[in-house]
Write an enzyme that holds these catalytic residues in place. Structure first.
Site, mmCIF file in Angstrom:
data_model
loop_
_atom_site.group_PDB
_atom_site.id
_atom_site.type_symbol
_atom_site.label_atom_id
_atom_site.label_comp_id
_atom_site.label_asym_id
_atom_site.label_seq_id
_atom_site.Cartn_x
_atom_site.Cartn_y
_atom_site.Cartn_z
ATOM 1 N N ASP A 104 0.759 -1.069 -0.016
ATOM 2 C CA ASP A 104 0.030 0.077 0.074
ATOM 3 C C ASP A 104 0.897 1.276 -0.089
ATOM 4 O OD1 ASP A 104 -2.013 1.709 0.141
ATOM 5 O OD2 ASP A 104 -3.169 0.955 1.992
ATOM 6 N N ASP A 161 -2.574 2.303 -6.322
ATOM 7 C CA ASP A 161 -1.638 2.217 -5.160
ATOM 8 C C ASP A 161 -1.486 1.117 -4.188
ATOM 9 O OD1 ASP A 161 -3.745 3.056 -4.060
ATOM 10 O OD2 ASP A 161 -2.994 4.466 -2.590
ATOM 11 N N GLU A 162 -2.071 -0.118 -4.628
ATOM 12 C CA GLU A 162 -2.559 -1.080 -3.735
ATOM 13 C C GLU A 162 -2.607 -2.386 -4.517
ATOM 14 O OE1 GLU A 162 -5.565 -2.155 -0.018
ATOM 15 O OE2 GLU A 162 -5.875 -0.496 -1.299
#
Length: 491
Positions: A11, A105-106
Site C-alpha cells: 500500500d 496504489d495497492e
C-alpha cells in the site's frame, strides 16, 4: 491458510499527496490535500502533515480547508499517478505472475507462486528489497504487509504505515486479531458494526467467542459464516491475477447546479469523450452506454441504451448519451452528471463506426448556411455555453480560467521553463517554476491568456532511475521456518 507468510500486500503511503510532494520541492514536508477544490469537492488524499490537522480522505473539502487553512490544495493529476502506478506494478510483476491490483496504489502479490519466497526469512528479504526498489524507481515510499492470508497481509500493511514493513507469523492470527475492533474485518461496514454492537460484540474476539451459529442468526448464513471464519483468522481467498473491469465511467459534481439545458448537454458530451478516452486507454470497447444524473434534490437517475455491438467511437457514445439525456427532466437543476460504458469487450463493431460517420455527415449543414460555422475554441469543454448576462459571463470566464489552469497541474513557459499552477483568479494565473529534484522554485504571475504559457505533461519523479530488469536475483531456497516471526521493520 498458509504455513509461511508468502502473501504480500503493498500500500503506497498517501499516494497522490506523496507524488505531488515529490514533484514539487516547495511542498515537501508541508501539508498537502488533493481532491476536488469546488464547494462540493471531497478530499481524495491528504499528506501525513495534513492528517495531523484532522484532514482525511472522503472529507468534504470545505471542512478540510477549515481544519488546515494553510495547506496546499491541489487538483488530482491522474496521468502522473497512473504512470507511477505502472512503475510499481511492473516491479510487483517481477516477483510473481499472481499480482492482484486493488487500485492504483495497492496490490496483493503471491510470492510463493513466483518462487521468490517460501518462508519467513525469504519473505522479509523480498519485502525489504521491494521497498528499496520502489523508492529508487519512483522516489516514493510504500508499506508492506506479509502474512499467510490476504486479510492478514492487508492488516499488516496498515499497521506498518507509514513507510514500514510488518509480518504476521502464521499461527498467531487469532491472537493478533482478538483485540481489534470488528470494523477491521472485510465486509463489516458501519451498519453491520452497529448491529453487532447492539448485540454486545465490539471486538474480533467477541465474534470468535460468539460462535458461528450466533453470527448466522444475527447476519444470515453467508455473511455470518464468513465473518466467523475471518474472526478466528481463517481466510483462504487466493490472489487473483486478472480482475477484469466490468465498466468504465466518469462523473463530475458541479460547484453550482446547472439549469441551462444547453450547458447540461455540453457537459454530457464532454463526459462521454472523457469516458471513451479511458475506454481506449484500457484497450476495451463497450456495448451499453449509461447516463447518471443527480438532481438538485439529491435524487439520482440512471438511463442506459444498449447498442448493436461494442464500440469505442466517441461520436457513438456522445450521441447515445445525448439521447438518454432527452428522457431526463433537468429543469430543477443538476448537481452531478456521469457517463459510463458497460458490457466491455476487446473488440469493436465496425458497422457502428460507419453509422456514426454517416450520421455526422448528414448533420453537417450545406456550406454558406447560418449553421455552418467553426467549432468554438473550448472544444465542447466547460464554459462553452453562452452567458445570459454580464455578471454570469464574468463568472463563466473565471470558472473557465480555473479549469484551464487547475491548481497543481503542469505548465511550461517559453522563457521560464517547466512549473506548476499555484492558483488562478481575476484573470491571472500564478505559477511556481520548479521540477522534481530541483530546489524550491520562484513564483511568477501571468495573464490567463498569456501566449507564452501552455499546459504541459507531468515530468518523471526520478531521473535516471536504476535498472531493475534483472531483479529479483535468483536465490537458494531457505529452510522453512527460518527468520524471526512477527518481525517488523522501519527504515
Amino acid at each position: 491458510m498458509r504455513a509461511a507468510p508468502t502473501i504480500l500486500h503493498l500500500d503506497m503511503d498517501a499516494f497522490y499527496a506523496s507524488a505531488e510532494q515529490a514533484a514539487k520541492p516547495s511542498l515537501r514536508g508541508k501539508p498537502v490535500v488533493v481532491g476536488g477544490l469546488g464547494p462540493r469537492g471531497v478530499v481524495a488524499t491528504a499528506s501525513y502533515e495534513a492528517r495531523r490537522f484532522g484532514v482525511h480522505s472522503a472529507m468534504p473539502m470545505a471542512q478540510a480547508r477549515r481544519l488546515a487553512p494553510n495547506a496546499a490544495y491541489l487538483v488530482p493529476r491522474f496521468a502522473l499517478y497512473r504512470s507511477v502506478s505502472d512503475q510499481v506494478m511492473e516491479l510487483l510483476g517481477r516477483l510473481s505472475p499472481l499480482v492482484e491490483p486493488l487500485s492504483l496504489d495497492e496490490a496483493f502479490v503471491d510470492l510463493e507462486a513466483g518462487g521468490t519466497a517460501d518462508d519467513t526469512a525469504s519473505a522479509l528479504e523480498i519485502g525489504r528489497e521491494l521497498r528499496e526498489a520502489i523508492e529508487a524507481v519512483t522516489g516514493l515510499s510504500g508499506s508492506v504487509g506479509l502474512a499467510g492470508s490476504k486479510m492478514l497481509a492487508k492488516i499488516a500493511s496498515e499497521e506498518a504505515k507509514p513507510d514500514g514493513m510488518r509480518l504476521i507469523a502464521p499461527g498467531t492470527e487469532r491472537e493478533h486479531l482478538a483485540p481489534m475492533p470488528v470494523r477491521t474485518l472485510p465486509g463489516v461496514g458501519p451498519a453491520t458494526a452497529d448491529h453487532l454492537r447492539r448485540a454486545g460484540m465490539t471486538t474480533v474476539d467477541d465474534l470468535a467467542e460468539a460462535g458461528e451459529a450466533e453470527l448466522v442468526r444475527l447476519l444470515g448464513k453467508a455473511h455470518g459464516a464468513s465473518l466467523h471464519r475471518m474472526a478466528i483468522g481463517l481466510d483462504d481467498r487466493p490472489v487473483v491475477a486478472e480482475r477484469d473491469a466490468k465498466s468504465v465511467s466518469v462523473e463530475d459534481t458541479f460547484d453550482m447546479d446547472l439549469h441551462d439545458r444547453v450547458r447540461v448537454r455540453t457537459e454530457v458530451e464532454r463526459l462521454a469523450d472523457r469516458c471513451v478516452q479511458r475506454l481506449r486507454g484500457a484497450g476495451r470497447s463497450g456495448r451499453t452506454v449509461v447516463l447518471k444524473v443527480r438532481r438538485y434534490d439529491f435524487s439520482t437517475l440512471t438511463r442506459s441504451e444498449t447498442l448493436r455491438g461494442p464500440t469505442d467511437d466517441p461520436a457513438v457514445v456522445r450521441e447515445a448519451a445525448a439521447r438518454l439525456l432527452e428522457s431526463v427532466d433537468t429543469t430543477g437543476g443538476v448537481r452531478l452528471l456521469g457517463v459510463g460504458v458497460t458490457g466491455l469487450a476487446d473488440f469493436t463493431q465496425e458497422d457502428l463506426f460507419a453509422q456514426a460517420a454517416g450520421e455526422r455527415a448528414a448533420a453537417v449543414p450545406p456550406e454558406g448556411t447560418a449553421e455552418a460555422r467553426p467549432q468554438d475554441d473550448t472544444g465542447g469543454h466547460e464554459g462553452a455555453a453562452e452567458p445570459e448576462a454580464g455578471q454570469q459571463g464574468q463568472d463563466n470566464a473565471e470558472q473557465l480560467a480555473a479549469r484551464r489552469w487547475p491548481a497543481g497541474h503542469d505548465v511550461c513557459h517559453e522563457v521560464h521553463g517547466h512549473g506548476w499552477v499555484q492558483g488562478s483568479g481575476v484573470g491571472r494565473v500564478t505559477v511556481r517554476f520548479e521540477v522534481p529534484g530541483s530546489p524550491p522554485g520562484r513564483v511568477r504571475t501571468f495573464r490567463v491568456d498569456d501566449p507564452e504559457l501552455r499546459a504541459a505533461e507531468p515530468l518523471p519523479l526520478v531521473r535516471d532511475a536504476p535498472d531493475y530488469s534483472s531483479w529479483p536475483a535468483s536465490r537458494p531456497k531457505s529452510r522453512s521456518g527460518a527468520g524471526s516471526p512477527g518481525a517488523a521493520s522501519r527504515p
